[in-house]
Every structure is written in C-alpha cells, then in structure tokens.
Design a protein around this motif. Structure first.
Motif, PDB file in Angstrom:
ATOM      1  N   LYS A 186      -4.566  15.134 -13.443  1.00  0.00           N
ATOM      2  CA  LYS A 186      -5.943  15.845 -13.624  1.00  0.00           C
ATOM      3  C   LYS A 186      -5.565  17.420 -13.551  1.00  0.00           C
ATOM      4  CE  LYS A 186      -8.409  12.652 -10.903  1.00  0.00           C
ATOM      5  NZ  LYS A 186      -8.763  12.557  -9.604  1.00  0.00           N
ATOM      6  N   GLN A 187      -4.423  17.770 -13.284  1.00  0.00           N
ATOM      7  CA  GLN A 187      -3.957  19.198 -13.043  1.00  0.00           C
ATOM      8  C   GLN A 187      -4.109  19.819 -14.413  1.00  0.00           C
ATOM      9  OE1 GLN A 187      -3.294  21.222  -9.805  1.00  0.00           O
ATOM     10  NE2 GLN A 187      -4.520  19.246  -9.198  1.00  0.00           N
ATOM     11  N   VAL A 188      -4.496  21.415 -14.497  1.00  0.00           N
ATOM     12  CA  VAL A 188      -4.326  21.889 -15.813  1.00  0.00           C
ATOM     13  C   VAL A 188      -2.907  22.387 -16.085  1.00  0.00           C
ATOM     14  CG1 VAL A 188      -5.287  23.973 -16.822  1.00  0.00           C
ATOM     15  CG2 VAL A 188      -6.764  22.586 -15.292  1.00  0.00           C
ATOM     16  N   ASP A 189      -2.529  22.535 -17.069  1.00  0.00           N
ATOM     17  CA  ASP A 189      -1.247  23.113 -17.354  1.00  0.00           C
ATOM     18  C   ASP A 189      -0.255  22.560 -16.701  1.00  0.00           C
ATOM     19  OD1 ASP A 189      -2.330  24.893 -19.274  1.00  0.00           O
ATOM     20  OD2 ASP A 189      -2.558  26.332 -17.823  1.00  0.00           O
ATOM     21  N   LEU A 190      -0.141  21.222 -16.515  1.00  0.00           N
ATOM     22  CA  LEU A 190       0.968  20.480 -15.653  1.00  0.00           C
ATOM     23  C   LEU A 190       2.168  20.270 -16.553  1.00  0.00           C
ATOM     24  CD1 LEU A 190       1.765  19.628 -12.659  1.00  0.00           C
ATOM     25  CD2 LEU A 190       1.219  17.531 -13.241  1.00  0.00           C
ATOM     26  N   ASP A 191       3.449  20.675 -16.264  1.00  0.00           N
ATOM     27  CA  ASP A 191       4.599  20.441 -16.709  1.00  0.00           C
ATOM     28  C   ASP A 191       4.855  19.087 -16.670  1.00  0.00           C
ATOM     29  OD1 ASP A 191       7.307  22.036 -18.002  1.00  0.00           O
ATOM     30  OD2 ASP A 191       7.776  20.158 -17.123  1.00  0.00           O
ATOM     31  N   PRO A 192       5.162  18.286 -17.795  1.00  0.00           N
ATOM     32  CA  PRO A 192       5.453  16.777 -17.780  1.00  0.00           C
ATOM     33  C   PRO A 192       6.571  16.378 -16.744  1.00  0.00           C
ATOM     34  CG  PRO A 192       5.227  17.520 -20.053  1.00  0.00           C
ATOM     35  CD  PRO A 192       5.253  18.880 -19.270  1.00  0.00           C
ATOM     36  N   GLU A 193       7.544  17.501 -16.712  1.00  0.00           N
ATOM     37  CA  GLU A 193       8.526  16.974 -15.711  1.00  0.00           C
ATOM     38  C   GLU A 193       8.288  17.052 -14.215  1.00  0.00           C
ATOM     39  OE1 GLU A 193      13.111  17.909 -16.854  1.00  0.00           O
ATOM     40  OE2 GLU A 193      11.967  19.726 -17.055  1.00  0.00           O
ATOM     41  N   ALA A 240       0.894  -1.193  -0.095  1.00  0.00           N
ATOM     42  CA  ALA A 240       0.010   0.075   0.155  1.00  0.00           C
ATOM     43  C   ALA A 240       0.935   1.234  -0.068  1.00  0.00           C
ATOM     44  CB  ALA A 240      -0.971  -0.078   1.229  1.00  0.00           C
ATOM     45  N   MET A 241       1.853   1.359   0.828  1.00  0.00           N
ATOM     46  CA  MET A 241       2.980   2.357   0.979  1.00  0.00           C
ATOM     47  C   MET A 241       3.550   2.649  -0.493  1.00  0.00           C
ATOM     48  SD  MET A 241       3.989   4.266   3.123  1.00  0.00           S
ATOM     49  CE  MET A 241       5.208   5.230   4.040  1.00  0.00           C
ATOM     50  N   LYS A 242       3.869   1.587  -1.229  1.00  0.00           N
ATOM     51  CA  LYS A 242       4.508   1.700  -2.488  1.00  0.00           C
ATOM     52  C   LYS A 242       3.691   1.993  -3.480  1.00  0.00           C
ATOM     53  CE  LYS A 242       7.674  -1.836  -3.760  1.00  0.00           C
ATOM     54  NZ  LYS A 242       8.356  -3.023  -3.717  1.00  0.00           N
ATOM     55  N   ALA A 243       2.438   2.156  -3.236  1.00  0.00           N
ATOM     56  CA  ALA A 243       1.460   2.637  -4.306  1.00  0.00           C
ATOM     57  C   ALA A 243       1.470   4.185  -4.197  1.00  0.00           C
ATOM     58  CB  ALA A 243       0.133   2.179  -4.050  1.00  0.00           C
ATOM     59  N   HIS A 244       2.215   4.743  -3.545  1.00  0.00           N
ATOM     60  CA  HIS A 244       2.057   6.291  -3.384  1.00  0.00           C
ATOM     61  C   HIS A 244       2.302   7.216  -4.801  1.00  0.00           C
ATOM     62  CE1 HIS A 244       6.038   6.814  -1.515  1.00  0.00           C
ATOM     63  NE2 HIS A 244       5.867   8.035  -2.191  1.00  0.00           N
ATOM     64  N   PRO A 245       3.332   6.533  -5.380  1.00  0.00           N
ATOM     65  CA  PRO A 245       3.782   7.336  -6.458  1.00  0.00           C
ATOM     66  C   PRO A 245       2.809   7.477  -7.722  1.00  0.00           C
ATOM     67  CG  PRO A 245       5.890   6.161  -5.739  1.00  0.00           C
ATOM     68  CD  PRO A 245       4.414   5.595  -4.794  1.00  0.00           C
ATOM     69  N   LEU A 246       2.049   6.019  -7.791  1.00  0.00           N
ATOM     70  CA  LEU A 246       1.066   6.111  -8.848  1.00  0.00           C
ATOM     71  C   LEU A 246      -0.229   6.829  -8.164  1.00  0.00           C
ATOM     72  CD1 LEU A 246       1.316   2.477 -10.214  1.00  0.00           C
ATOM     73  CD2 LEU A 246       1.481   4.659 -11.373  1.00  0.00           C
ATOM     74  N   GLU A 247      -0.478   6.824  -7.050  1.00  0.00           N
ATOM     75  CA  GLU A 247      -1.448   7.525  -6.488  1.00  0.00           C
ATOM     76  C   GLU A 247      -1.500   8.871  -6.886  1.00  0.00           C
ATOM     77  OE1 GLU A 247      -4.486   6.606  -5.421  1.00  0.00           O
ATOM     78  OE2 GLU A 247      -4.104   4.429  -5.203  1.00  0.00           O
ATOM     79  N   GLY A 248      -0.062   9.374  -6.503  1.00  0.00           N
ATOM     80  CA  GLY A 248       0.216  10.668  -6.805  1.00  0.00           C
ATOM     81  C   GLY A 248      -0.023  11.004  -8.200  1.00  0.00           C
ATOM     82  N   TYR A 249       0.420  10.202  -9.180  1.00  0.00           N
ATOM     83  CA  TYR A 249       0.275  10.418 -10.703  1.00  0.00           C
ATOM     84  C   TYR A 249      -1.121  10.625 -10.766  1.00  0.00           C
ATOM     85  CZ  TYR A 249       0.769   9.562 -15.536  1.00  0.00           C
ATOM     86  OH  TYR A 249       0.791   9.886 -16.958  1.00  0.00           O
ATOM     87  N   LYS A 250      -2.088   9.899 -10.357  1.00  0.00           N
ATOM     88  CA  LYS A 250      -3.385   9.887 -10.787  1.00  0.00           C
ATOM     89  C   LYS A 250      -4.008  11.489 -10.146  1.00  0.00           C
ATOM     90  CE  LYS A 250      -4.231   5.178  -9.808  1.00  0.00           C
ATOM     91  NZ  LYS A 250      -4.789   4.147  -8.767  1.00  0.00           N
ATOM     92  N   ILE A 251      -3.407  11.668  -9.145  1.00  0.00           N
ATOM     93  CA  ILE A 251      -3.629  12.953  -8.845  1.00  0.00           C
ATOM     94  C   ILE A 251      -3.393  14.337  -9.591  1.00  0.00           C
ATOM     95  CG2 ILE A 251      -3.682  14.855  -6.782  1.00  0.00           C
ATOM     96  CD1 ILE A 251      -3.691  12.091  -4.867  1.00  0.00           C
ATOM     97  N   MET A 252      -2.163  14.190  -9.899  1.00  0.00           N
ATOM     98  CA  MET A 252      -1.434  15.304 -10.572  1.00  0.00           C
ATOM     99  C   MET A 252      -1.747  15.224 -11.973  1.00  0.00           C
ATOM    100  SD  MET A 252       0.065  17.075  -8.275  1.00  0.00           S
ATOM    101  CE  MET A 252       1.051  18.305  -8.971  1.00  0.00           C
TER     102      MET A 252
END
Ligand SMILES: [Fe+2]
Length: 387
Positions: free
Chosen positions: A218-225, A204-216
C-alpha cells in the motif's frame, strides 16, 4: 571542535551540544546528539533560541548536502561509537512507532526511515566496526524492535562489501528495516513464546512475510525490490523456504542478502527462550547450511565482511588472557584487534589493545584459541568497549 552558530544556521546532520546562554532567561539545555531532520531541529531547539553550540567533528553529512570542511570522513571506533549509539536510539524510537502503528491499524509511511538509513550508511562508510558493535549490545527484551535495526545495518554492511552503490544501499537498508513488519500482526504471545510452537501457532508465524507484503504494497513509490525482500526473506536457496518455496535465482537479490543477515542476527541474539550464540559459532553453523539455505558464496562473502571473529566476539588468546574483538578486516580475517580485559585467571586488568596481525612473527605473537559466550562468564562487554 565546538563552535557557536546562530539558530537559523542549523542544518540537518549537525551535532548540537547545547543551546542557551546560562542565564535565568536563557538556561543552558544539553542536547548532545546529531539532529538529522528539520523536524528534529524544530523539536529540540526552540525557535526563540538565539544561538547554539555545535560540535563540527561529530557532524553527519547527509546525502545531497556538501560535506563541510574539516569533518572527519574516516573515524576511529572510539569516535564513531557515540554517534552510532545515538543513531541506534533514534532508530529504536522509529521502529517502535511504526510497529505500534501497524498493531493499531494506523497507516505507516516507510519513507520516514530514509534519513535514518542514510545515516546508517554514512556511519558504515566512516567506520564499519561501530555499527556492528552496537547490535550485540542490546537487551533481549526489545528483540522485536532491535532485530529490524540490526538487519538493516548488517544488510547495508554486506551490501557495501558486495559493491552496491549508495542509492541501492538505501533501498536495501529500508528493506532490512521493514522486512519483518508483518510480525506486528502476530500476537506477542506467539512471537515471544518460550516453548515449542503448536502447529497452528507456527502457521500463524509463517504468515508474517505475506502480512508484511499486504502492509508494504500500500506504500506510495515503493521500489519492487523492497517489496520482494519483505515477502521473500524466508525463501531458501534449495526451495525449502516459505511462503512460495522459490529456488535459487528466482529469489530476489535483496531477499538473498537479507536472508543471510536475518538468520545471523536471530542466532546471535538472546531471546526469552534461548541464549545468544557466539558470533563465530553462528557463522560456523551457517557455513554448514551454505548450499542448502543460502546461495553459493553468500556465507563466504558474509564471513569476509564481518570477519571470522566478528567485532564483539569474546575470545581466549593463546597466551591465556581474555578479550573482546574490537576491529576486524577482510584482509586478515583470523587476526583481528583484541582489547584484552581479563588475565588468565579471569581477573580484570587494565585494558590494552593487541593487533594480532601486527604481532604476527614477533615473540609477542598470539592467536585466538577459543570463542566464548560472555553470558557464561557474567561479563558485560559494553563496559569494556567504552573502557
Ligand atoms: Fe522474518
């Protein structure tokens, strides 16, 4: 220098001391902080106030705004520390708010952190030591929040040493601020568990980068880096990281920078289940992992950036006295400035600052003999920084 100006002359970045005339109808209200956005001005200074007292020497120049005449571009630690402290407090409010929003399932807007990260960058360009000092002075109970701020500040610092320009540093600082946003989706019972995690909890802990990816994503104008740094900051140079096991150059440049400062902050932070590791010891351990976990030269560059004895290190000098490192430089990594606070018998004494580089070759020359953990000696370093 303090100056009274009309309310309508207030601009983001000005340091407001107080407003009010000291009369019954207009009592004096102390503000004592820089107001970084128009929203902060509107929140802290009522519209019906006639004039305000500002301190021009503590003013912060925000990007796109001419730096006012007379503002110090390079400040001493004593001057920069109060500014950096207020910035840190503002950042803490911001991080708590977006973490709470993610936990509640409310949408976030990462761009809200832009003025904060811009102010971090300005602070680091004025005095690198102030920002670095702060992040070791925070309580362990707020790690979830302070870690995001520390990683953002340290990433900006390392990025500056690597020669990145200010627009790139802004993106890097934002990536640092949001790199662990996915942890808001993980139960706190797992995040702060004192003992060893079970296999399921670790997954569950190791899932946080992917969870973060799902959240981010959706952001408008997010730089791919920025997005890459969120999902890749646990990837490792030799392919042993997660979630994808990427190797070397396949890992983005922001991700590589953040992986270094992320590990450093985690090691040197006190948590419910572990003590903080001394900064120099953490650097030593990371140096041993240099070609496995981190790309070649990454740790060497980081050590050049924070010094062999980073600001905030509690040290014993060859003369027997004890002190705290208050300033360091890439040109003299082993001879920083040390504020001596205890005599050889660990009795408190009038603090004095020794510049170990300046003393080199003189009869008063001293070296750092040992790096100690202040917690073992029940020493509150923050008190001595301000002494
Ligand atoms: Fe992480």
């Amino acid at each position: 220098m303090q100056q009274r100006i009309k309310r309508h002359e207030l601009k983001p970045g000005m340091f407001v001391v107080s407003h009010g005339q000291g009369t019954f109808a207009s009592p004096v209200v102390q503000v004592e902080r820089p107001l970084l956005t128009q929203a902060q001005i509107d929140e802290c200074v009522p519209k019906d106030v006639d004039d305000v007292l500002i301190d021009t020497s503590l003013q912060i120049a925000l990007p796109g705004q001419a730096r006012p005449v007379g503002v110090l571009i390079t400040t001493g630690l004593g001057e920069e520390l109060p500014i950096a402290k207020r910035l840190y407090s503002d950042a803490l409010v911001h991080v708590k708010s977006f973490v709470d929003d993610v936990r509640r399932g409310t949408d976030i807007d990462y761009r809200k952190a832009t003025p904060l990260v811009e102010s971090f960058i300005d602070s680091v360009f004025r005095n690198e030591a102030a920002a670095v000092t702060l992040f070791k002075l925070r309580g362990f109970d707020e790690y979830t929040y302070t870690h995001s701020i520390n990683v953002s500040i340290l990433a900006v610092l390392l990025g500056k040493h690597l020669g990145l320009d200010k627009p790139t540093l802004l993106k890097l600082g934002l990536a640092g601020m949001y790199h662990d946003v996915g942890k808001a989706k993980i139960p706190e019972s797992i995040l702060n568990k004192p003992g060893k995690l079970t296999g399921g909890e670790f997954q569950a802990m190791k899932a946080h980068p992917l969870e973060g990816y799902k959240i981010m994503q959706k952001q408008v104008d997010l730089d791919p880096e920025i997005l890459r740094a969120v999902v890749e900051h646990h990837e490792r140079h030799d392919g042993s990281g997660y979630p994808r096991g990427l190797m070397s150059e396949d890992i983005g440049r922001f991700s590589r920078i953040i992986s270094v400062v992320d590990v450093y902050d985690a090691l040197t932070s006190r948590r419910v289940y572990k003590d903080a590791m001394a900064p120099a010891k953490a650097l030593g351990m990371m140096y041993q992992w240099r070609d496995k976990d981190f790309p070649p030269n990454a740790i060497e560059n980081f050590i050049r950036c924070v010094g062999v004895f980073p600001v905030g290190s509690f040290v014993r000098l060859s003369g027997g006295e004890y002190g705290v490192v208050t300033s360091t430089s890439a040109k003299r990594p082993t001879r920083p400035e040390v504020k001596v606070i205890l005599d050889a018998d660990m009795r408190q004494q009038q603090p004095r600052v020794l510049d170990l580089e300046a003393l080199k070759g003189t009869p008063q020359a001293q070296d750092i003999d040992e790096v100690l953990n202040p917690a073992d000696y029940k020493i509150d370093l923050e008190r001595f920084f301000n002494a």
